[in-house]
Scaffold this motif. Structure first.
Motif, mmCIF file in Angstrom:
data_model
loop_
_atom_site.group_PDB
_atom_site.id
_atom_site.type_symbol
_atom_site.label_atom_id
_atom_site.label_comp_id
_atom_site.label_asym_id
_atom_site.label_seq_id
_atom_site.Cartn_x
_atom_site.Cartn_y
_atom_site.Cartn_z
ATOM 1 N N TRP A 203 70.135 7.433 33.507
ATOM 2 C CA TRP A 203 70.512 6.766 32.251
ATOM 3 C C TRP A 203 71.417 7.660 31.419
ATOM 4 O O TRP A 203 72.421 7.203 30.873
ATOM 5 C CB TRP A 203 69.274 6.430 31.436
ATOM 6 C CG TRP A 203 68.346 5.440 32.050
ATOM 7 C CD1 TRP A 203 68.536 4.732 33.212
ATOM 8 C CD2 TRP A 203 67.082 5.036 31.526
ATOM 9 N NE1 TRP A 203 67.461 3.919 33.453
ATOM 10 C CE2 TRP A 203 66.550 4.078 32.442
ATOM 11 C CE3 TRP A 203 66.340 5.383 30.421
ATOM 12 C CZ2 TRP A 203 65.309 3.479 32.236
ATOM 13 C CZ3 TRP A 203 65.112 4.781 30.192
ATOM 14 C CH2 TRP A 203 64.600 3.844 31.100
ATOM 15 N N ILE A 204 71.032 8.949 31.319
ATOM 16 C CA ILE A 204 71.793 9.881 30.489
ATOM 17 C C ILE A 204 73.189 10.108 31.080
ATOM 18 O O ILE A 204 74.189 10.164 30.344
ATOM 19 C CB ILE A 204 71.038 11.222 30.344
ATOM 20 C CG1 ILE A 204 69.764 11.016 29.522
ATOM 21 C CG2 ILE A 204 71.921 12.283 29.706
ATOM 22 C CD1 ILE A 204 70.011 10.590 28.089
ATOM 23 N N GLN A 205 73.259 10.243 32.385
ATOM 24 C CA GLN A 205 74.565 10.405 33.024
ATOM 25 C C GLN A 205 75.475 9.219 32.714
ATOM 26 O O GLN A 205 76.655 9.391 32.396
ATOM 27 C CB GLN A 205 74.398 10.553 34.535
ATOM 28 C CG GLN A 205 74.036 11.952 34.988
ATOM 29 C CD GLN A 205 74.050 12.054 36.503
ATOM 30 O OE1 GLN A 205 73.518 11.196 37.209
ATOM 31 N NE2 GLN A 205 74.670 13.109 37.016
ATOM 32 N N GLN A 206 74.936 8.022 32.815
ATOM 33 C CA GLN A 206 75.718 6.821 32.543
ATOM 34 C C GLN A 206 76.182 6.783 31.087
ATOM 35 O O GLN A 206 77.321 6.414 30.787
ATOM 36 C CB GLN A 206 74.896 5.578 32.867
ATOM 37 C CG GLN A 206 75.678 4.274 32.779
ATOM 38 C CD GLN A 206 76.825 4.218 33.776
ATOM 39 O OE1 GLN A 206 76.756 4.803 34.855
ATOM 40 N NE2 GLN A 206 77.907 3.538 33.395
ATOM 41 N N TYR A 207 75.298 7.196 30.181
ATOM 42 C CA TYR A 207 75.634 7.231 28.750
ATOM 43 C C TYR A 207 76.825 8.157 28.501
ATOM 44 O O TYR A 207 77.789 7.787 27.830
ATOM 45 C CB TYR A 207 74.420 7.692 27.943
ATOM 46 C CG TYR A 207 74.734 8.133 26.532
ATOM 47 C CD1 TYR A 207 74.920 7.196 25.510
ATOM 48 C CD2 TYR A 207 74.849 9.488 26.214
ATOM 49 C CE1 TYR A 207 75.212 7.597 24.221
ATOM 50 C CE2 TYR A 207 75.143 9.897 24.927
ATOM 51 C CZ TYR A 207 75.324 8.944 23.936
ATOM 52 O OH TYR A 207 75.618 9.347 22.659
ATOM 53 N N TYR A 208 76.761 9.362 29.068
ATOM 54 C CA TYR A 208 77.844 10.324 28.852
ATOM 55 C C TYR A 208 79.149 9.878 29.517
ATOM 56 O O TYR A 208 80.234 10.066 28.963
ATOM 57 C CB TYR A 208 77.438 11.705 29.361
ATOM 58 C CG TYR A 208 76.488 12.441 28.438
ATOM 59 C CD1 TYR A 208 76.797 12.633 27.095
ATOM 60 C CD2 TYR A 208 75.284 12.959 28.906
ATOM 61 C CE1 TYR A 208 75.933 13.307 26.250
ATOM 62 C CE2 TYR A 208 74.403 13.633 28.065
ATOM 63 C CZ TYR A 208 74.731 13.798 26.745
ATOM 64 O OH TYR A 208 73.873 14.470 25.903
ATOM 65 N N LYS A 209 79.057 9.299 30.701
ATOM 66 C CA LYS A 209 80.255 8.830 31.393
ATOM 67 C C LYS A 209 80.970 7.761 30.571
ATOM 68 O O LYS A 209 82.199 7.785 30.420
ATOM 69 C CB LYS A 209 79.887 8.278 32.770
ATOM 70 C CG LYS A 209 79.532 9.343 33.793
ATOM 71 C CD LYS A 209 79.144 8.712 35.128
ATOM 72 C CE LYS A 209 78.785 9.760 36.163
ATOM 73 N NZ LYS A 209 78.364 9.147 37.449
ATOM 74 N N GLU A 210 80.199 6.823 30.035
ATOM 75 C CA GLU A 210 80.801 5.750 29.240
ATOM 76 C C GLU A 210 81.361 6.274 27.931
ATOM 77 O O GLU A 210 82.418 5.827 27.471
ATOM 78 C CB GLU A 210 79.752 4.663 28.971
ATOM 79 C CG GLU A 210 79.329 3.910 30.224
ATOM 80 C CD GLU A 210 78.224 2.905 29.949
ATOM 81 O OE1 GLU A 210 77.751 2.844 28.782
ATOM 82 O OE2 GLU A 210 77.829 2.191 30.892
#
Length: 248
Positions: free
Chosen positions: A203-210
Motif C-alpha cells: 500500500w505504501i509503495q503504491q502511495y509513494y509511486k502515485e
C-alpha cells in the motif's frame, strides 16, 4: 458519519501555510479544547507556549530543522510540566521532590501533554486549519529551553505548527484496522504479523509511486528499519533527568 469523525479521518500533516496569522479567538479556542482533554487525577501536567514573534519562530525553525515552523500562522510548544505541582506542594508545606522525580509521574506528564495536544489538533482542523507535529523540537533541547526560559520540572516535548494550508498534502494510508486492533490478547504468531506488514508495504509503495510519479517507492518496513538502525538524540536521558524527571 458525523463531522467529528470526518475531521479525525481527514487528518494529514500540513507543512506549507498561507501567510495568514491565526486570530486571538482561534488560539483561545484551540487552547481551551486542549484543556478539555482527559487528565490523570486532575493533574493537568502540561503547559503550552504560543509563539508569535517572527524572530523566535525563525530561531525555532533553525533548531528543529523544519522550515514551516517559521512560516506557520501560529506555533505551539507542548511541554510536560510538573513545576506547578512542585509549587503547589510548597504552598501546602509539603516536599514533593521524591514523587515528582519518579518514572510514573514522568509518564503521567507525557500522557497528559499528548492528550491535550491531540485535542488541540482536532480543534484546529475542525476550523479548517492544518497542523503538523514537530518532534524535531527535541534536536536541541538545551537551546530551546534557554530560548523559552524553561525552568526545572518542565520539558518541551514537541511543537505544533498551525495555519491555513497553502498546499494540502496527500493522506498517508494507515495500517488496516485489524493490524492494530487485537481482541483479548496480543497476537503470538510473528509470521502472521509479517504478512500484514508486507501487505502494508505494498500500500505504501503504491502511495509513494502515485504521489511522486514513480520517483519514490520505498516501503514502511524499510523506513522503520532505517529509522531504528541508530539511536537518535542520545543526550535525551541526561537532559530529562537534569530537568528533574524520571530519576527514580
Amino acid at each position: 458519519m458525523n463531522p467529528v469523525i470526518e475531521t479525525i479521518l481527514n487528518h494529514r500533516s500540513i507543512r506549507h501555510y498561507q501567510d495568514r496569522p491565526l486570530t486571538d479567538e482561534q488560539v483561545k479556542l484551540i487552547v481551551q479544547s486542549a484543556q478539555a482533554a482527559a487528565t490523570s487525577h486532575f493533574v493537568q501536567a502540561y503547559s503550552i507556549i504560543g509563539i508569535k514573534d517572527p524572530a523566535r519562530k525563525q530561531k525555532l525553525a533553525e533548531l528543529t530543522g523544519n522550515r514551516h515552523v517559521g512560516t506557520c500562522g501560529h506555533l505551539l510548544i507542548f511541554c510536560a510540566d510538573l513545576n506547578k505541582h512542585k509549587l503547589a506542594a510548597e504552598m501546602e508545606g509539603t516536599d514533593a521532590t521524591a514523587t515528582l522525580q519518579t518514572t510514573e509521574k514522568f509518564m503521567v506528564a507525557l500522557i497528559d501533554t499528548a492528550l491535550a495536544a491531540q485535542n488541540a489538533a482536532l480543534a484546529a482542523e475542525s476550523m479548517g486549519l492544518g497542523i503538523c507535529y514537530v518532534g524535531g523540537l527535541r534536536n536541541h533541547l538545551p537551546e530551546v529551553s534557554e530560548l523559552l526560559h524553561i525552568p526545572e520540572y518542565v520539558l518541551p516535548l514537541f511543537a505544533m505548527t498551525i495555519g491555513y494550508p497553502a498546499d494540502p498534502s496527500g493522506k498517508k494510508p494507515r495500517m488496516a484496522a485489524e493490524h492494530v486492533y487485537y481482541e483479548e490478547t496480543y497476537p503470538e504468531n510473528a509470521d502472521d504479523l509479517k504478512k500484514h506488514l508486507q501487505q502494508y508495504n505494498e500500500w505504501i509503495q503504491q502511495y509513494y509511486k502515485e504521489r511522486t510519479n514513480g520517483k519514490r517507492s520505498d516501503t514502511w518496513t524499510g523506513q522503520m528499519a532505517q529509522f531504528f538502525k541508530e539511536p537518535a538524540r542520545a543526550y535525551m536521558k541526561d537532559f530529562v533527568q537534569k530537568q528533574g524527571f524520571d530519576k527514580k
